[in-house]
Write a protein that holds these residues in place. Structure first.
Motif, PDB file in Angstrom:
ATOM      1  N   HIS A   1       0.814  -1.221   0.000  1.00  0.00           N
ATOM      2  CA  HIS A   1       0.000   0.000   0.000  1.00  0.00           C
ATOM      3  C   HIS A   1       0.848   1.272   0.000  1.00  0.00           C
ATOM      4  N   THR A   2       1.998   1.249   0.664  1.00  0.00           N
ATOM      5  CA  THR A   2       2.805   2.466   0.761  1.00  0.00           C
ATOM      6  C   THR A   2       3.322   2.898  -0.612  1.00  0.00           C
ATOM      7  N   ILE A   3       3.812   1.940  -1.384  1.00  0.00           N
ATOM      8  CA  ILE A   3       4.311   2.265  -2.723  1.00  0.00           C
ATOM      9  C   ILE A   3       3.187   2.815  -3.593  1.00  0.00           C
ATOM     10  N   ALA A   4       2.034   2.138  -3.563  1.00  0.00           N
ATOM     11  CA  ALA A   4       0.912   2.555  -4.407  1.00  0.00           C
ATOM     12  C   ALA A   4       0.415   3.943  -4.034  1.00  0.00           C
ATOM     13  N   SER A   5       0.184   4.184  -2.756  1.00  0.00           N
ATOM     14  CA  SER A   5      -0.360   5.471  -2.329  1.00  0.00           C
ATOM     15  C   SER A   5       0.663   6.590  -2.490  1.00  0.00           C
ATOM     16  N   ALA A   6       1.952   6.295  -2.282  1.00  0.00           N
ATOM     17  CA  ALA A   6       2.989   7.320  -2.439  1.00  0.00           C
ATOM     18  C   ALA A   6       3.111   7.762  -3.888  1.00  0.00           C
ATOM     19  N   VAL A   7       3.088   6.814  -4.810  1.00  0.00           N
ATOM     20  CA  VAL A   7       3.144   7.158  -6.235  1.00  0.00           C
ATOM     21  C   VAL A   7       1.922   7.974  -6.628  1.00  0.00           C
ATOM     22  N   PHE A   8       0.756   7.560  -6.148  1.00  0.00           N
ATOM     23  CA  PHE A   8      -0.482   8.277  -6.480  1.00  0.00           C
ATOM     24  C   PHE A   8      -0.454   9.695  -5.910  1.00  0.00           C
ATOM     25  N   ARG A   9       0.031   9.847  -4.688  1.00  0.00           N
ATOM     26  CA  ARG A   9       0.118  11.170  -4.074  1.00  0.00           C
ATOM     27  C   ARG A   9       1.065  12.078  -4.864  1.00  0.00           C
ATOM     28  N   THR A  10       2.180  11.520  -5.308  1.00  0.00           N
ATOM     29  CA  THR A  10       3.138  12.298  -6.093  1.00  0.00           C
ATOM     30  C   THR A  10       2.524  12.756  -7.410  1.00  0.00           C
ATOM     31  N   VAL A  11       1.769  11.866  -8.051  1.00  0.00           N
ATOM     32  CA  VAL A  11       1.108  12.224  -9.319  1.00  0.00           C
ATOM     33  C   VAL A  11       0.096  13.349  -9.099  1.00  0.00           C
ATOM     34  N   LEU A  12      -0.691  13.251  -8.031  1.00  0.00           N
ATOM     35  CA  LEU A  12      -1.662  14.307  -7.737  1.00  0.00           C
ATOM     36  C   LEU A  12      -0.972  15.650  -7.515  1.00  0.00           C
ATOM     37  N   GLN A  13       0.126  15.634  -6.795  1.00  0.00           N
ATOM     38  CA  GLN A  13       0.854  16.875  -6.528  1.00  0.00           C
ATOM     39  C   GLN A  13       1.456  17.451  -7.807  1.00  0.00           C
ATOM     40  N   LYS A  14       1.928  16.585  -8.695  1.00  0.00           N
ATOM     41  CA  LYS A  14       2.527  17.041  -9.946  1.00  0.00           C
ATOM     42  C   LYS A  14       1.506  17.737 -10.842  1.00  0.00           C
ATOM     43  N   ILE A  15       0.253  17.290 -10.783  1.00  0.00           N
ATOM     44  CA  ILE A  15      -0.778  17.903 -11.629  1.00  0.00           C
ATOM     45  C   ILE A  15      -1.536  19.001 -10.876  1.00  0.00           C
ATOM     46  N   GLY A  16      -1.041  19.359  -9.690  1.00  0.00           N
ATOM     47  CA  GLY A  16      -1.569  20.505  -8.971  1.00  0.00           C
ATOM     48  C   GLY A  16      -2.765  20.254  -8.082  1.00  0.00           C
ATOM     49  N   ILE A  17      -3.027  18.992  -7.719  1.00  0.00           N
ATOM     50  CA  ILE A  17      -4.154  18.664  -6.839  1.00  0.00           C
ATOM     51  C   ILE A  17      -3.618  18.511  -5.420  1.00  0.00           C
ATOM     52  N   ASP A  18      -3.970  19.460  -4.548  1.00  0.00           N
ATOM     53  CA  ASP A  18      -3.463  19.450  -3.174  1.00  0.00           C
ATOM     54  C   ASP A  18      -4.573  19.351  -2.127  1.00  0.00           C
ATOM     55  N   ASP A  19      -5.807  19.147  -2.560  1.00  0.00           N
ATOM     56  CA  ASP A  19      -6.915  19.089  -1.614  1.00  0.00           C
ATOM     57  C   ASP A  19      -6.731  17.902  -0.661  1.00  0.00           C
ATOM     58  N   PRO A  20      -6.693  18.138   0.660  1.00  0.00           N
ATOM     59  CA  PRO A  20      -6.443  17.048   1.619  1.00  0.00           C
ATOM     60  C   PRO A  20      -7.473  15.925   1.534  1.00  0.00           C
ATOM     61  N   MET A  21      -8.743  16.254   1.330  1.00  0.00           N
ATOM     62  CA  MET A  21      -9.779  15.215   1.289  1.00  0.00           C
ATOM     63  C   MET A  21      -9.597  14.300   0.079  1.00  0.00           C
ATOM     64  N   ILE A  22      -9.201  14.881  -1.050  1.00  0.00           N
ATOM     65  CA  ILE A  22      -8.962  14.063  -2.239  1.00  0.00           C
ATOM     66  C   ILE A  22      -7.784  13.122  -1.988  1.00  0.00           C
ATOM     67  N   HIS A  23      -6.731  13.660  -1.401  1.00  0.00           N
ATOM     68  CA  HIS A  23      -5.567  12.827  -1.088  1.00  0.00           C
ATOM     69  C   HIS A  23      -5.938  11.730  -0.093  1.00  0.00           C
ATOM     70  N   LEU A  24      -6.736  12.078   0.915  1.00  0.00           N
ATOM     71  CA  LEU A  24      -7.107  11.111   1.951  1.00  0.00           C
ATOM     72  C   LEU A  24      -7.973   9.996   1.385  1.00  0.00           C
ATOM     73  N   ILE A  25      -9.047  10.377   0.689  1.00  0.00           N
ATOM     74  CA  ILE A  25     -10.013   9.375   0.215  1.00  0.00           C
ATOM     75  C   ILE A  25      -9.447   8.564  -0.948  1.00  0.00           C
ATOM     76  N   LEU A  26      -8.998   9.253  -1.996  1.00  0.00           N
ATOM     77  CA  LEU A  26      -8.485   8.531  -3.156  1.00  0.00           C
ATOM     78  C   LEU A  26      -7.177   7.812  -2.835  1.00  0.00           C
ATOM     79  N   GLY A  27      -6.325   8.461  -2.027  1.00  0.00           N
ATOM     80  CA  GLY A  27      -5.074   7.805  -1.643  1.00  0.00           C
ATOM     81  C   GLY A  27      -5.309   6.521  -0.869  1.00  0.00           C
ATOM     82  N   THR A  28      -6.311   6.539   0.011  1.00  0.00           N
ATOM     83  CA  THR A  28      -6.646   5.326   0.766  1.00  0.00           C
ATOM     84  C   THR A  28      -7.157   4.228  -0.145  1.00  0.00           C
ATOM     85  N   MET A  29      -8.043   4.596  -1.080  1.00  0.00           N
ATOM     86  CA  MET A  29      -8.578   3.598  -2.004  1.00  0.00           C
ATOM     87  C   MET A  29      -7.485   3.002  -2.885  1.00  0.00           C
TER      88      MET A  29
END
Length: 202
Positions: A140-168
């Motif tokens: 899970h750590t590798i998957a969520s970390a990569v996803f979080r990095t992608v979101l940040q690269k495209i300018g998505i910093d909303d905590p709820m999006i990171h929390l919900i989608l990152g968890t999924m």
């Protein structure tokens, strides 16, 4: 897990292991010195919950819980959750002796709701998570970390999006990886082959 395995090999029953774990927790409350290895202090603080889980998970207690009317399980589960929330609100857990009762109330709440879900045939997706806990834990750590990095690269910093989608992503990418391995016939990404299979292949 290793300590309880060794205890069972020495002939200790689950109930006896529970009493040992309770004694260790009392040593934690009394702040008895166990030396300089921090792992021993973590073990004596948390072993009691492991032992209780083993006892509650035994066939006799599980059968008794399964016979409780489902109409009682949900109200009791919710009541116990509210109790934990109330105790947390007043910061009761600041007192070391109050931690186990609060933890046990929360555990009882989860058990009640879990058995209610089972009786109502709900939460099959949650059961699937439980069966694949190892796979989720390892990947899970590798998957969520990569996803979080992608979101940040495209300018998505909303905590709820990171929390919900990152968890999924952290849950379902490992499950998908496990399913792919099963389809490809590669079963040992998360599980070592048995000794018999290794010997036979050699």
């Amino acid at each position: 897990s290793l300590a309880f395995y060794l205890g069972s090999k020495l002939g200790l029953t689950l109930q006896q292991l529970l009493w040992v774990a309770i004694a260790l927790y009392l040593a934690h409350v009394l702040k008895i010195n166990f030396g300089g290895w921090g792992m021993l202090y973590l073990f004596r603080r948390h072993a009691v919950y492991f032992a209780l889980g083993a006892v509650v998970g035994s066939n006799r207690i599980s059968s008794w819980l399964s016979n409780i009317k489902r109409s009682l399980l949900i109200p009791w589960g919710l009541f116990l959750l509210l109790t934990v929330a109330s105790l947390t609100k007043i910061q009761a857990a600041e007192y070391i002796a109050a931690v186990p009762p609060i933890a046990l109330i929360g555990t009882a709440a989860v058990i009640c709701l879990a058995f209610a879900f089972e009786k109502f045939q709900l939460g099959l997706w949650l059961k699937n998570w439980g069966r694949l806990t190892l796979q989720i834990y390892l990947a899970h750590t590798i998957a969520s970390a990569v996803f979080r990095t992608v979101l940040q690269k495209i300018g998505i910093d909303d905590p709820m999006i990171h929390l919900i989608l990152g968890t999924m992503v952290g849950i379902y990418v490992p499950i998908g990886l496990y399913r792919c391995c099963q389809q490809l016939g590669f079963k040992y990404l998360f599980t070592l082959p048995t000794t018999a299979r290794v010997v036979r292949n050699n």
